[in-house]
Design a protein around this motif. Sequence first.
Motif, mmCIF file in Angstrom:
data_model
loop_
_atom_site.group_PDB
_atom_site.id
_atom_site.type_symbol
_atom_site.label_atom_id
_atom_site.label_comp_id
_atom_site.label_asym_id
_atom_site.label_seq_id
_atom_site.Cartn_x
_atom_site.Cartn_y
_atom_site.Cartn_z
ATOM 1 N N GLN A 153 -3.335 4.977 0.060
ATOM 2 C CA GLN A 153 -4.307 5.829 0.740
ATOM 3 C C GLN A 153 -5.600 5.043 0.929
ATOM 4 O OE1 GLN A 153 -3.423 8.786 1.985
ATOM 5 N NE2 GLN A 153 -1.382 8.304 1.163
ATOM 6 N N PRO A 154 -6.434 5.469 1.856
ATOM 7 C CA PRO A 154 -7.707 4.769 2.070
ATOM 8 C C PRO A 154 -8.532 4.627 0.791
ATOM 9 C CG PRO A 154 -7.282 6.229 3.906
ATOM 10 C CD PRO A 154 -6.193 6.489 2.902
ATOM 11 N N ASP A 155 -8.433 5.584 -0.127
ATOM 12 C CA ASP A 155 -9.169 5.499 -1.396
ATOM 13 C C ASP A 155 -8.682 4.352 -2.278
ATOM 14 O OD1 ASP A 155 -9.790 9.041 -2.076
ATOM 15 O OD2 ASP A 155 -10.748 7.589 -0.750
ATOM 16 N N ASP A 156 -7.529 3.786 -1.953
ATOM 17 C CA ASP A 156 -7.015 2.649 -2.722
ATOM 18 C C ASP A 156 -7.625 1.329 -2.268
ATOM 19 O OD1 ASP A 156 -3.872 4.311 -2.616
ATOM 20 O OD2 ASP A 156 -5.190 4.142 -4.369
ATOM 21 N N THR A 157 -8.423 1.361 -1.223
ATOM 22 C CA THR A 157 -9.082 0.147 -0.744
ATOM 23 C C THR A 157 -10.006 -0.406 -1.823
ATOM 24 O OG1 THR A 157 -8.993 0.809 1.568
ATOM 25 C CG2 THR A 157 -10.710 -0.766 0.950
ATOM 26 N N ALA A 216 -13.718 -0.907 -5.953
ATOM 27 C CA ALA A 216 -13.985 -0.505 -4.580
ATOM 28 C C ALA A 216 -15.453 -0.742 -4.260
ATOM 29 C CB ALA A 216 -13.625 0.964 -4.397
ATOM 30 N N THR A 226 -6.872 -3.426 1.765
ATOM 31 C CA THR A 226 -7.547 -2.510 2.665
ATOM 32 C C THR A 226 -6.517 -1.562 3.240
ATOM 33 O OG1 THR A 226 -9.159 -4.223 3.243
ATOM 34 C CG2 THR A 226 -9.021 -2.303 4.692
ATOM 35 N N SER A 235 -6.793 4.417 7.697
ATOM 36 C CA SER A 235 -6.327 5.807 7.871
ATOM 37 C C SER A 235 -5.667 6.004 9.233
ATOM 38 C CB SER A 235 -7.505 6.761 7.716
ATOM 39 O OG SER A 235 -8.512 6.443 8.647
ATOM 40 N N LYS A 277 -18.537 0.884 -6.174
ATOM 41 C CA LYS A 277 -18.032 1.581 -7.351
ATOM 42 C C LYS A 277 -17.822 0.603 -8.503
ATOM 43 C CE LYS A 277 -15.696 5.342 -4.924
ATOM 44 N NZ LYS A 277 -14.424 6.104 -4.795
ATOM 45 N N ALA A 281 -4.466 8.623 -11.545
ATOM 46 C CA ALA A 281 -4.540 8.663 -10.083
ATOM 47 C C ALA A 281 -3.430 7.824 -9.436
ATOM 48 C CB ALA A 281 -5.903 8.163 -9.623
ATOM 49 N N GLN A 282 -2.864 6.904 -10.181
ATOM 50 C CA GLN A 282 -1.841 6.016 -9.638
ATOM 51 C C GLN A 282 -0.431 6.318 -10.136
ATOM 52 O OE1 GLN A 282 -4.920 4.247 -10.845
ATOM 53 N NE2 GLN A 282 -5.564 4.753 -8.773
#
Length: 123
Positions: free
Chosen positions: A88-92, A40, A120, A123, A43, A64-65
């Motif tokens: 979810q947006p955190d998976d972008t 990401a 991408t 949300s 990160k 997490a997955q």
Amino acid sequence: QVQLVESGGGLVQAGGSLRLSCAASGFTFSNYAMGWFRQAPGKERELVAGISRGSGAATYHADAQKGRFTIARDNAENTLYLQMNSLQPDDTAVYYCAAKSVFSDFERAMDYWGKGTLVTVSS
């Protein structure tokens, strides 16, 4: 020449699904364990899932997955898959596939890498 080519990324709304593919060539696909990683923005790269060589009887999914992502392989098609649900947006992230001759220590080193496909999640 070894090639790993990812596809299937794109823009999806939160709660949606995508299936990533990784087409392998230039090596004996069934002899290699395979993994999906992601990075990401801002990160470090992280391991998402892994699958053992051969029939792929053994798999690993990051906590997490678990329950949302599923790794699979088709040796006849020399292709690795990642089914991603409830995104979810955190998976972008940019998602990469990679190959290794053994099903261990994926986070330390892999033998071959693809160039990645962007996912991408809005949300």
